[in-house]
Scaffold this active site. Structure first.
Site, short mmCIF file in Angstrom:
data_model
loop_
_atom_site.label_atom_id
_atom_site.label_comp_id
_atom_site.label_asym_id
_atom_site.label_seq_id
_atom_site.Cartn_x
_atom_site.Cartn_y
_atom_site.Cartn_z
N GLU A 60 -49.02 14.82 -70.79
CA GLU A 60 -49.42 15.67 -69.44
C GLU A 60 -50.21 16.79 -70.41
O GLU A 60 -51.38 17.26 -69.61
CB GLU A 60 -48.07 16.44 -68.88
CG GLU A 60 -47.75 15.51 -67.70
CD GLU A 60 -46.78 14.28 -68.16
OE1 GLU A 60 -46.42 14.20 -69.37
OE2 GLU A 60 -46.12 13.52 -67.32
N HIS A 129 -35.81 17.06 -61.92
CA HIS A 129 -36.84 16.23 -61.26
C HIS A 129 -36.96 16.78 -59.55
O HIS A 129 -37.42 16.20 -58.77
CB HIS A 129 -36.73 14.75 -61.21
CG HIS A 129 -37.02 14.03 -62.40
ND1 HIS A 129 -36.40 14.23 -63.58
CD2 HIS A 129 -38.07 13.09 -62.79
CE1 HIS A 129 -36.83 13.44 -64.48
NE2 HIS A 129 -38.00 12.93 -64.02
#
Lengths: 325, 320
Positions: A60, A129
């Site tokens: 990322e 998450h």
């Protein structure tokens, strides 16, 4: 008008903008051959090829940074995070680079980049998450942040984000990807920085965004049966923030409730409350209250998860609490 | 491009190195006079790295550096006036006084900073290279960093992507042996940072910076590889900074003898010796010295006399 799902509306926005502008490309994990972790990018690889639909390894910080560099020299990257939670490892690229390049370079370089992906709780995906990221990113000058709640806004706001000369963060929602709704034909752009009134009423002004709109509207229907009519403002854009319709509504209602999925400490809801007390103090009949996610990391257990996120029931109770003043 | 005689080439490179050294000495003086604030990371001792490397670049090529960016900016041909004015925080600075020492930018010269976050800029550089490839242009991006940057994740992610996607990128690790005050022996298990290339299947090279022509030749090979085959290279240049990490660094982590010893391989001293051997007279070198001193004095005067940025600039560049 056509009926689309939220994910299809996002896909149309990406495809249309890629069609009209060769500088636009999509990059992220599983966006190409896999067809997108949430199928937003389904079919785009076949249509645009590997030059413009770029699969990445799990990097990322790396691919967010590649996007920033490419944007600085004039390309228009769309960087997909499989979830905004993974943006935590790209935080440096978003806040130290994308947001600051223009200022640090005395206006010589801009960063026209889109970061997008699902925000907030999905279903039982646990603490790492399920977070809401708007408080982190709206804090940063140089970034724009939008959170489409409807299918038309998913398309229209993403199109505006891609055309914007600044870094724009699009907070989508896993629970909304399957949502059906109407999308206007043609170049259905929705401008950034314009909120939308979703319901009119004279009892309480409810301010919300993203998937919480879909908790607030059913709650309003329940309250309407008791004769309590609430106005609902969908912010759509969290930075810049358009509170014009909110303040106009409060002039009528004198009462306001902010509903957010995010944690209570600081954040967008707190900013909204601050602005209301400054700009509509004279109209208020009582304090502005907030319905928020519980102040805890998300539990896995379904029952506990449901209790942690605002629900139709907690919104109804929130409205009653505002009216009790 | 006409082929320059070796002496002319060395004269040009020597002039650039001398400009950087005198500019940095003037910066240090201005800092001690309170005219420059914040951090000031000097390039003194490392001049041959930027000068030799960037001599290979053309107009369309791009550069991304770290906070130790003055030498890179000057080697790229940025104006000493605009650079010094930036250090003074003046509106005539290369970033209008909004960037400072760590954030030199020049869109025209394709200098993309001056980045203050160690490692994070390597991916940005890879993105600039990605854009060149995306557009089908034979441009090369050169990224500078210190050996203190090779342990952080951003460096590795960027190398991983640059090699996977075959990006026209040259990554130059300026190994000056100290990551701020911590020596190589306490920051890296493998002291040869060019070895990091192997895990990514990248070409690599490693050499010292005492001979600016050698730096130019070796980096030139990597630049040609990037331009012709779109393959990245990781280079370690073994160099040394004579001054502290920044102006607030007393340098207690190394001895004065060590610094003096390293000055014996000084690239400017060597360039002058080589020029003399090639027939350049002391008078010629003295003239270069005088011209550089005048140029730096002019830059300091310009910075001193320039206007402060107005309050209207605080938010002016937050959004496009």
């Amino acid at each position: 008008m056509r009926e689309l799902r939220y994910r299809e509306a996002l896909r149309e926005a990406i495809a249309e903008e890629m069609e009209r502008d060769d500088r636009v490309f999509l990059m992220g994990e599983e966006v190409g051959y896999y067809q997108g972790a949430y199928k937003v990018s389904e079919g785009l690889l076949e249509r645009f090829g590997t030059r413009r639909v770029v699969d990445t390894p799990i990097t990322e910080e790396g691919f967010a940074g590649v996007g920033v560099g490419a944007a600085m020299v004039g390309l228009r990257p769309i960087i997909e995070f499989m979830t905004w939670n993974f943006s935590a490892v790209a935080f440096d690229q978003i806040i130290n680079h994308a947001a600051k390049i223009r200022q640090m370079s005395g206006g010589q370089f801009s960063c026209p980049i889109v970061f997008r992906g699902p925000n907030g709780a999905a279903r039982q995906t646990g603490a790492q998450h399920s977070q809401c990221w708007e408080a982190f990113y709206t804090h940063i000058p140089g970034l724009k942040v939008v959170a489409p709640a409807t299918v038309a806004d998913a398309k229209g706001l993403l199109k505006s984000a891609i055309r914007d000369d600044n870094p724009v963060l699009v907070l989508e929602d896993e629970r909304l990807y399957g949502l059906k709704g109407e999308v206007p034909d043609g170049d259905a752009v929705v401008p950034i920085g314009v909120s939308a009134q979703r319901r009119d009423g004279d009892a309480v002004t409810i301010v919300t965004w993203g998937k919480m709109l879909h908790m607030v509207l059913p709650a309003c229907e329940l309250l309407a049966k008791e004769g309590v009519e609430c106005a609902v403002i969908d912010l759509r854009s969290l930075r810049p923030l358009d509170l014009g319709p909110t303040l106009a509504s409060i002039e009528k209602t004198g009462r306001a409730l902010v509903v957010q999925e995010a944690w209570p400490y600081g954040g967008v809801g707190a900013e909204v409350v601050d602005r209301i007390q400054r700009d509509a103090f004279g109209a208020l009949k009582g304090p502005v209250l907030r319905v928020t996610g519980r102040d805890a990391s998300m539990p896995y257990n379904k029952h506990l998860e449901d209790l942690t996120i605002p629900s139709v029931d907690t919104v109804v109770r929130g409205v009653r609490a505002v009216l009790a003043w | 491009m006409p082929v320059a005689a070796p002496t002319d080439e060395l004269l040009a490179l020597h002039r650039q190195m001398l400009l950087i050294r005198r500019f940095e000495e003037a910066s240090a003086k201005a800092y001690s006079q309170g005219k420059i604030g914040g951090f000031l990371h000097l390039y003194i001792g490392q001049e041959a790295s930027a000068v030799g490397a960037l001599a290979n670049l053309g107009e369309g090529d791009a550069i991304v550096g770290t906070y130790r960016d003055h030498g890179i900016a000057l080697a790229r041909g940025m104006s000493p006036r605009a650079c010094m004015a930036e250090l003074f925080g003046k509106v005539t600075g290369c970033s209008k006084g909004l960037g400072g020492s760590m954030h030199f930018f020049d869109a025209e010269k394709r200098m993309l900073g001056g980045d203050g976050i160690v490692g994070g800029h390597v991916a940005v550089a890879a993105g600039v290279a990605f854009a060149s490839k995306y557009r089908g242009r034979k441009e090369v991006t050169v990224c500078f960093l210190g050996e203190g940057s090779v342990s952080i994740g951003g460096f590795h992610e960027a190398l991983s992507l640059a090699s996977l996607w075959a990006l026209p990128l040259v990554v130059i690790v300026e190994n000056n042996e100290y990551s701020m005050g911590t020596p190589l022996s306490r920051t890296l298990s493998v002291h040869d940072t060019s070895q990091k290339a192997h895990g990514y299947g990248m070409a690599s090279d490693r050499f010292g910076t005492s001979d600016v022509l050698e730096v130019k030749r070796r980096v030139g090979e990597a630049v040609a590889r990037a331009r012709e085959t779109s393959k990245p290279t990781l280079i370690e240049v073994q160099t040394y900074r004579y001054r502290g990490h920044s102006m607030s660094d007393p340098g207690k982590y190394r001895t004065a003898d060590e610094v003096e010893l390293r000055k014996k391989t000084d690239p400017i001293v060597k360039a002058e010796a080589d020029l003399r051997a090639a027939g350049v007279s002391d008078a010629d070198l003295a003239r270069v010295e005088a011209e550089i001193e005048a140029e730096v004095e002019d830059a300091v005067r310009f910075a001193d006399e320039s206007a402060e940025p107005g309050e209207e600039l605080i938010e002016a560049y937050t959004y496009a």
